[in-house]
Write a protein that holds these residues in place. Structure first.
Motif, mmCIF file in Angstrom:
data_model
loop_
_atom_site.group_PDB
_atom_site.id
_atom_site.type_symbol
_atom_site.label_atom_id
_atom_site.label_comp_id
_atom_site.label_asym_id
_atom_site.label_seq_id
_atom_site.Cartn_x
_atom_site.Cartn_y
_atom_site.Cartn_z
ATOM 1 N N ASP A 177 0.637 -0.796 -0.028
ATOM 2 C CA ASP A 177 0.147 0.054 0.109
ATOM 3 C C ASP A 177 1.249 1.618 -0.262
ATOM 4 O O ASP A 177 0.636 2.038 -0.222
ATOM 5 C CB ASP A 177 -0.835 -0.054 1.142
ATOM 6 C CG ASP A 177 -2.005 -0.993 0.799
ATOM 7 O OD1 ASP A 177 -2.175 -1.296 0.169
ATOM 8 O OD2 ASP A 177 -2.183 -1.417 3.061
ATOM 9 N N LEU A 178 1.904 0.818 0.359
ATOM 10 C CA LEU A 178 2.828 2.365 0.397
ATOM 11 C C LEU A 178 3.161 2.486 -0.790
ATOM 12 O O LEU A 178 3.415 3.946 -1.030
ATOM 13 C CB LEU A 178 3.849 2.344 1.450
ATOM 14 C CG LEU A 178 4.685 3.415 1.984
ATOM 15 C CD1 LEU A 178 4.099 4.426 2.111
ATOM 16 C CD2 LEU A 178 5.972 3.045 2.965
ATOM 17 N N ASP A 179 4.568 1.534 -1.326
ATOM 18 C CA ASP A 179 4.576 1.516 -2.338
ATOM 19 C C ASP A 179 3.934 2.196 -3.096
ATOM 20 O O ASP A 179 4.031 2.562 -4.206
ATOM 21 C CB ASP A 179 5.017 0.254 -2.878
ATOM 22 C CG ASP A 179 6.766 -0.534 -2.175
ATOM 23 O OD1 ASP A 179 6.856 0.694 -1.486
ATOM 24 O OD2 ASP A 179 6.506 -1.212 -2.322
ATOM 25 N N ASN A 180 2.525 2.012 -2.905
ATOM 26 C CA ASN A 180 1.709 2.470 -4.243
ATOM 27 C C ASN A 180 0.859 3.589 -4.317
ATOM 28 O O ASN A 180 1.077 3.976 -5.576
ATOM 29 C CB ASN A 180 0.186 1.194 -4.675
ATOM 30 C CG ASN A 180 0.271 0.326 -4.724
ATOM 31 O OD1 ASN A 180 0.837 -0.476 -6.077
ATOM 32 N ND2 ASN A 180 0.071 -0.694 -4.127
ATOM 33 N N GLN A 181 1.306 4.097 -2.893
ATOM 34 C CA GLN A 181 1.639 5.564 -2.901
ATOM 35 C C GLN A 181 2.656 6.476 -2.819
ATOM 36 O O GLN A 181 2.923 7.502 -3.543
ATOM 37 C CB GLN A 181 0.513 5.378 -1.332
ATOM 38 C CG GLN A 181 0.061 7.168 -1.137
ATOM 39 C CD GLN A 181 -0.238 8.175 -2.325
ATOM 40 O OE1 GLN A 181 -2.067 7.456 -1.925
ATOM 41 N NE2 GLN A 181 -0.515 8.967 -2.902
ATOM 42 N N CYS A 182 3.623 5.902 -2.400
ATOM 43 C CA CYS A 182 4.708 6.765 -2.712
ATOM 44 C C CYS A 182 6.739 5.803 -2.824
ATOM 45 O O CYS A 182 6.988 4.758 -1.708
ATOM 46 C CB CYS A 182 4.846 7.711 -1.130
ATOM 47 S SG CYS A 182 6.808 8.734 -0.890
ATOM 48 N N VAL A 183 6.994 5.508 -3.706
ATOM 49 C CA VAL A 183 8.133 4.750 -3.479
ATOM 50 C C VAL A 183 9.462 5.897 -4.424
ATOM 51 O O VAL A 183 9.375 6.561 -5.275
ATOM 52 C CB VAL A 183 7.636 3.995 -4.772
ATOM 53 C CG1 VAL A 183 7.191 4.361 -5.895
ATOM 54 C CG2 VAL A 183 8.521 2.348 -4.898
ATOM 55 N N PRO A 184 10.225 5.422 -3.952
ATOM 56 C CA PRO A 184 11.476 5.826 -5.042
ATOM 57 C C PRO A 184 12.188 5.624 -5.982
ATOM 58 O O PRO A 184 11.659 4.450 -6.464
ATOM 59 C CB PRO A 184 12.505 5.347 -4.017
ATOM 60 C CG PRO A 184 12.686 5.251 -2.535
ATOM 61 C CD PRO A 184 10.971 4.264 -2.681
ATOM 62 N N ARG A 185 12.581 7.271 -6.946
ATOM 63 C CA ARG A 185 12.217 6.380 -8.322
ATOM 64 C C ARG A 185 13.784 7.647 -8.415
ATOM 65 O O ARG A 185 14.075 8.498 -7.733
ATOM 66 C CB ARG A 185 11.644 6.888 -9.300
ATOM 67 C CG ARG A 185 10.243 6.165 -9.386
ATOM 68 C CD ARG A 185 10.025 4.423 -9.831
ATOM 69 N NE ARG A 185 9.152 3.962 -10.235
ATOM 70 C CZ ARG A 185 9.215 3.280 -9.102
ATOM 71 N NH1 ARG A 185 9.871 2.554 -8.467
ATOM 72 N NH2 ARG A 185 8.193 2.287 -10.081
ATOM 73 N N ARG A 186 14.525 7.083 -9.884
ATOM 74 C CA ARG A 186 16.054 7.425 -10.115
ATOM 75 C C ARG A 186 15.458 8.577 -11.609
ATOM 76 O O ARG A 186 14.703 8.140 -12.537
ATOM 77 C CB ARG A 186 17.126 6.652 -10.545
ATOM 78 C CG ARG A 186 17.361 5.861 -9.484
ATOM 79 C CD ARG A 186 18.649 5.316 -9.651
ATOM 80 N NE ARG A 186 19.682 6.614 -9.658
ATOM 81 C CZ ARG A 186 21.216 5.465 -9.749
ATOM 82 N NH1 ARG A 186 21.080 4.291 -10.016
ATOM 83 N NH2 ARG A 186 21.658 6.917 -10.458
ATOM 84 N N LEU A 187 16.107 9.778 -11.279
ATOM 85 C CA LEU A 187 15.508 10.447 -12.830
ATOM 86 C C LEU A 187 17.054 10.694 -13.309
ATOM 87 O O LEU A 187 17.712 10.931 -12.868
ATOM 88 C CB LEU A 187 14.962 12.259 -12.248
ATOM 89 C CG LEU A 187 14.018 12.380 -12.041
ATOM 90 C CD1 LEU A 187 13.964 13.917 -11.213
ATOM 91 C CD2 LEU A 187 12.856 11.970 -12.534
ATOM 92 N N ASN A 188 16.699 9.958 -14.186
ATOM 93 C CA ASN A 188 18.090 9.400 -15.215
ATOM 94 C C ASN A 188 17.864 10.574 -16.417
ATOM 95 O O ASN A 188 16.722 10.390 -16.953
ATOM 96 C CB ASN A 188 17.933 7.746 -15.166
ATOM 97 C CG ASN A 188 19.107 6.948 -14.331
ATOM 98 O OD1 ASN A 188 19.700 8.019 -13.183
ATOM 99 N ND2 ASN A 188 18.457 5.665 -13.932
ATOM 100 N N PRO A 189 19.012 10.743 -17.105
ATOM 101 C CA PRO A 189 19.214 11.373 -18.619
ATOM 102 C C PRO A 189 18.169 10.063 -19.609
ATOM 103 O O PRO A 189 18.289 9.395 -19.573
ATOM 104 C CB PRO A 189 20.575 11.247 -19.084
ATOM 105 C CG PRO A 189 21.226 11.405 -17.642
ATOM 106 C CD PRO A 189 20.435 9.997 -16.720
ATOM 107 N N VAL A 190 17.360 10.834 -20.553
ATOM 108 C CA VAL A 190 16.760 10.366 -21.326
ATOM 109 C C VAL A 190 17.384 9.184 -21.961
ATOM 110 O O VAL A 190 18.847 9.617 -22.627
ATOM 111 C CB VAL A 190 15.440 11.617 -22.305
ATOM 112 C CG1 VAL A 190 15.864 11.036 -23.662
ATOM 113 C CG2 VAL A 190 15.322 12.641 -21.880
#
Length: 297
Positions: A281-294
């Motif tokens: 439930d927490l992962d569906n609401q808030c999860v870490p992601r990386r902003l990599n170059p295109v």
């Protein structure tokens, strides 16, 4: 006793009875005082016989005019014979019948014309003399069918969707230049495309289907949720990394930029902001992601 004999036995000829109307051509009989029979059917003068002396209209004793004798009786020369009306009963009846027939025919014509005028409930002006006659088509008398118009709600919905989609693009254009695509970790808070169905969430419209208006509502709620302590941005899934698509369409993704750039720091921030949620439930609401170059994974 013969009709030509008098009661005293004297025999006389009743000339009028024998010759009828031709008796007018005969001279008057010379015997004064001889009784005369009133011819049947001949109009008689109603003028009193005997002159003005026979009826004194101005004297104290008014002498009554002589009474006309009954038809067929003997009359004397001193009596007045009433004239007939001059119109026989048969002619009067025939005239009355003709009059009645004319009235009936006129009544039938009048009723027929009224029926013709009221049969269709529509009156038309007479054409001018010698001009063309106008006959309206049959379908001209039928009521005009109603043309269905689009429901106002659909038109309003389409307009609102266009405005919401334009607002999403405006948020992206403002936020994209302010983000560094250097592989840092951020918190992904929402990921939606127009028309997506999420069984774990209820959209603003009360269903599980999210439209542009619902995506805007969710993003604004998250953008204002952290009281300005944490910055929230909106990007498309094609703006970074592998340029992910869903159903051939890019996703509108809401990111939070918490302090620290490590994966663990972002995970602790999510747990602190949503303490009621754990695990999936927490992962569906808030999860870490990386902003990599295109183009990079």
């Amino acid at each position: 006793m013969n009709n030509d004999q008098q009661p005293d036995g004297g025999v006389i000829w009743n000339v009028r009875a024998l010759v009828g109307d031709l008796a007018d051509e005969l001279p008057p009989e010379s015997s004064a005082g001889r009784p005369q029979e009133s011819p049947v059917g001949r109009p008689q003068s109603s003028r009193p016989v005997g002159g003005p002396a026979a009826f004194n209209a101005t004297g104290p004793e008014r002498t009554a005019p002589p009474q006309p004798p009954v038809r067929g009786e003997w009359v004397t020369s001193g009596q007045a014979v009433p004239q007939s009306s001059g119109i026989s009963m048969g002619k009067a009846v025939a005239a009355a019948g003709v009059t009645l027939l004319v009235m009936v025919v006129a009544l039938v014509i009048a009723v027929g014309s009224i029926d013709d005028d009221t049969s269709t409930g529509t009156s038309y002006p007479d054409s001018p003399a010698g001009g063309p006659q106008y006959f309206p088509p049959e379908d001209a008398r039928l009521p005009t069918p109603l043309i269905p118009t689009p429901a106002p709600a659909e038109s309003t919905f389409d307009d609102s969707e266009d405005l919401a989609l334009a607002q999403l693009h405006q948020f992206r254009q403002q936020d994209l230049p302010t983000v560094s695509l250097d592989g840092r970790y951020v918190a992904q808070l929402a990921s939606k495309t127009v028309g997506i169905v999420d069984p774990n969430q209820i959209a603003a419209n009360g269903s599980n289907t999210f439209y542009a208006q619902d995506i805007v509502a969710e993003h604004l709620d998250l953008r204002n949720r952290f009281d300005g302590a944490t910055r929230v941005i909106l990007l498309l899934s094609t703006d970074y990394g592998r340029q992910q698509l869903y159903g051939g369409e890019p996703l509108w993704i809401t990111f939070a930029l918490p302090p620290g750039s490590s994966k663990e720091a972002v995970a602790r921030w999510c747990a602190n902001q949503f303490p009621q949620l754990t695990g999936t439930d927490l992962d569906n609401q808030c999860v870490p992601r990386r902003l990599n170059p295109v183009g990079s994974s």
